[in-house]
Write a protein that holds these residues in place. Sequence first.
Motif, mmCIF file in Angstrom:
data_model
loop_
_atom_site.group_PDB
_atom_site.id
_atom_site.type_symbol
_atom_site.label_atom_id
_atom_site.label_comp_id
_atom_site.label_asym_id
_atom_site.label_seq_id
_atom_site.Cartn_x
_atom_site.Cartn_y
_atom_site.Cartn_z
ATOM 1 N N TRP A 213 8.697 20.223 -18.195
ATOM 2 C CA TRP A 213 7.392 20.351 -17.049
ATOM 3 C C TRP A 213 7.666 19.490 -15.899
ATOM 4 N N GLN B 199 6.524 18.431 -12.282
ATOM 5 C CA GLN B 199 5.574 18.133 -11.398
ATOM 6 C C GLN B 199 5.792 17.497 -10.212
ATOM 7 N N ASP C 216 5.577 26.468 -10.637
ATOM 8 C CA ASP C 216 4.657 26.603 -11.685
ATOM 9 C C ASP C 216 4.729 28.203 -12.419
ATOM 10 N N ASN D 38 5.415 28.846 -16.315
ATOM 11 C CA ASN D 38 4.341 29.624 -17.349
ATOM 12 C C ASN D 38 4.986 30.872 -17.864
#
Length: 774
Positions: free
Chosen positions: A386, A388, A526, A530
């Motif tokens: 993940w 960011q 993003d 998901n």
Amino acid sequence: MDQIRTRYPMKTQFHQAWMLVLIGTMIFSGCQPTQPFYFKESGDLSLYLDKATDIEYADVDHQRLAEVDNAEAPFTISDPFEMDESKIWNLSLEEAVANSLKNSKAIRTAGGNAVFRVIPGTTLTSDAIPTTLTTRNDAIPTIYDPSLVSTDPQFGVEAALAAFDAQFNANFNWDRVDRPQNYQTGNPFFVAQFGQNLFTGNVELTKKAATGTQWSLRQNNTYDYNNRTSLIYPSSWLANVEMEARHPLLRGSGVQVNRVNVMLARIREDVSLADFETNIRNLVSDVEEAYWQLYFAYHNLEAAKTGRDSALVTWRRVNALMINGAEGGEAEKEAQARQQYFEFRSRTESALRDLYKAEGSLRYFMGLAATDGRLIRPASEPTDAWVQFDWFEIHDEAMSRSPELRRQSWRIKQREIELITARNQLLPQLDVVGLYRFLGLGDQLISGNRTGRDFQQVNSKAWEVLTGGDYQEYTLGAQFSMPIGFRKELAGVRNVQLQIARAKAVMEDMELEVSHLLTDTIRDLDSNYNLVQSNLNRLIAADKEVDSVQAAYDTGTVTLDLLLDAQRRRSDAQIAYFQSLIGYNIAIKDVHMRKGSLLDYNGVFLAEGPWPDKAYFDAQGHARRRSASHYVDYGYTRPGVISRGPVPQGSSGLGYTEEGTIIHDSVISEDGEEIQTPTPAKMPTSLDAVSLEPPATTEVASRSTQSKSELDWNKLGLTKLVSEVRGSTSTPQPLSAAKPASRRVIESASHESGQNPTPAKTAATASGWQAAKR
């Protein structure tokens, strides 16, 4: 009358003869030869050419690459795919990027976005290989472009600096005059026929200073021999040495305006470097995207093969029931099962075709042979971390590090410098001129010894009189010119001002576009992450559904169409998972591309390559002489600074979380328990994983007896996600609720989890830039 009668018949005969000649000419004119007749003709017509142009081969000493000469026959879906492991090339992403940079003299790029993408269900054409190199080869970027711009003989830096080099000019003429004169014979002062031998020769050395001053040093010699009686002696030499300086006071005065061409040449070189960086970035982007597309092509083929094998098992079972006439073996059910098998078989064939295309696309961007008997298989695994990014940090980084924006900023600076020249043209032309001359006249030009004779004496020497310094001249003056109204000059200033306004407007909208593109990539990043989680849960659920429906079908509680639909959905879920996983890694690449750190992310650095040893030796000698000399203040300043320094490389940040690290997220299993996301999916290690041939009947039968909790994850191409898929009636929690629950920390977000890209070394020559990766 008798005389007249005797003459008339003769005239009639004359006219008749001419008429016969004309008639014969008219009759035989069409039969005369169109080519002349030659008495001596050898028949050698080797110089005769029957056409003006022809299609020919150029006489060029060129040797093809070994990758072209040694290309083997390509793999096709009709060929049996039976190779040992030695013919599989396990290639990492770092090696792919390094090979592409090594083999890219002509930069093969699709503009930063690979033109080939494996999309299941679509019909692919030959777009996997761009045709830009063959259709637009003159516009193809190469590693030599920056050096070509720098060495341009008209607009390069050296060409601009050559305006300040000293110029040597020489001119020599000999004239012979032999001309009658309009003078009375016997005039003691003039001759009736003027004869002269005249020789003129001059040598000049000029140099333009940075302030605009033009310095000149000339030496002129004139030899005159004529027959005028008023001369002391018939031949004479006139020699002079003169020094001249011309300095502009208004237009063209000053260091900055005279070095405008040098600064413009430097800007053109910086623009070419920005273009070079953009092309290398696009190449790296294309290589990485083609690499991940090949990775997906392997798993797309594996998913199609898994669905084909499952459909084959079901078809054989229904076919066996139909042969025995048992319940469940109706003709429509057998046809339905057979149709699904051939549907998955066509998917497998299309997937293998797409794999070959994806492998060929990667080979093209890497500059390798189209086929060499090996099949590339990606060895690097996509990251499932993940990732960011701090929006405000990467937004500022994109505004400062984008090569397109940096290129446009150089264009704005170019227009501003052009405005300096345009405004300077509004000044009148006012030059001051100073000239000083030493001269001498003599019967002869020069000798080794001085005789002390004046020019009026015989055998006098012109250079002896000149060096005596008795005859000196000088000129001081000013020259002024000015157009009334400055119509053309004012239009030029206005035009450059409008160009500056246009360049700044384009810059503003380019920054807005970069901001939009970065926003879009962050959304893709993003959303794709998901999707990875959702499709993983979908895959787990689809696999459990197949096991459950298979068990129910074995007991006769569900119909065949439900089983076939479940098998199809499992294949689609498997493809969707890998497609979203690859899309997520491509999204990470796109974020780095939009914020200007893609080369750093892949460990690629750009720098000027080494020069020849002689260049370093000469540069060191010039530096030592400058260091040992005495500094002289010339009284004028240098031009204004046009650069803010070099662009930093390798200083961009990667993705991070609140704790400053990159993390994996968690997902929810179907029974509601939290599980970790899978470690990166492994490539199939056996060649059977990409075989188009269906397994044997006994092997398929053994597969049908597998327990529903013993899913062959290795065959699927994934590591085992859950130790045991347990049936549960509990309702799964929402996926978003699991996001902050459990995280697995890794160190960085390179192409492989937990591995940093290795910094690259650049390798180049004086003739071109290269970007290399170690």
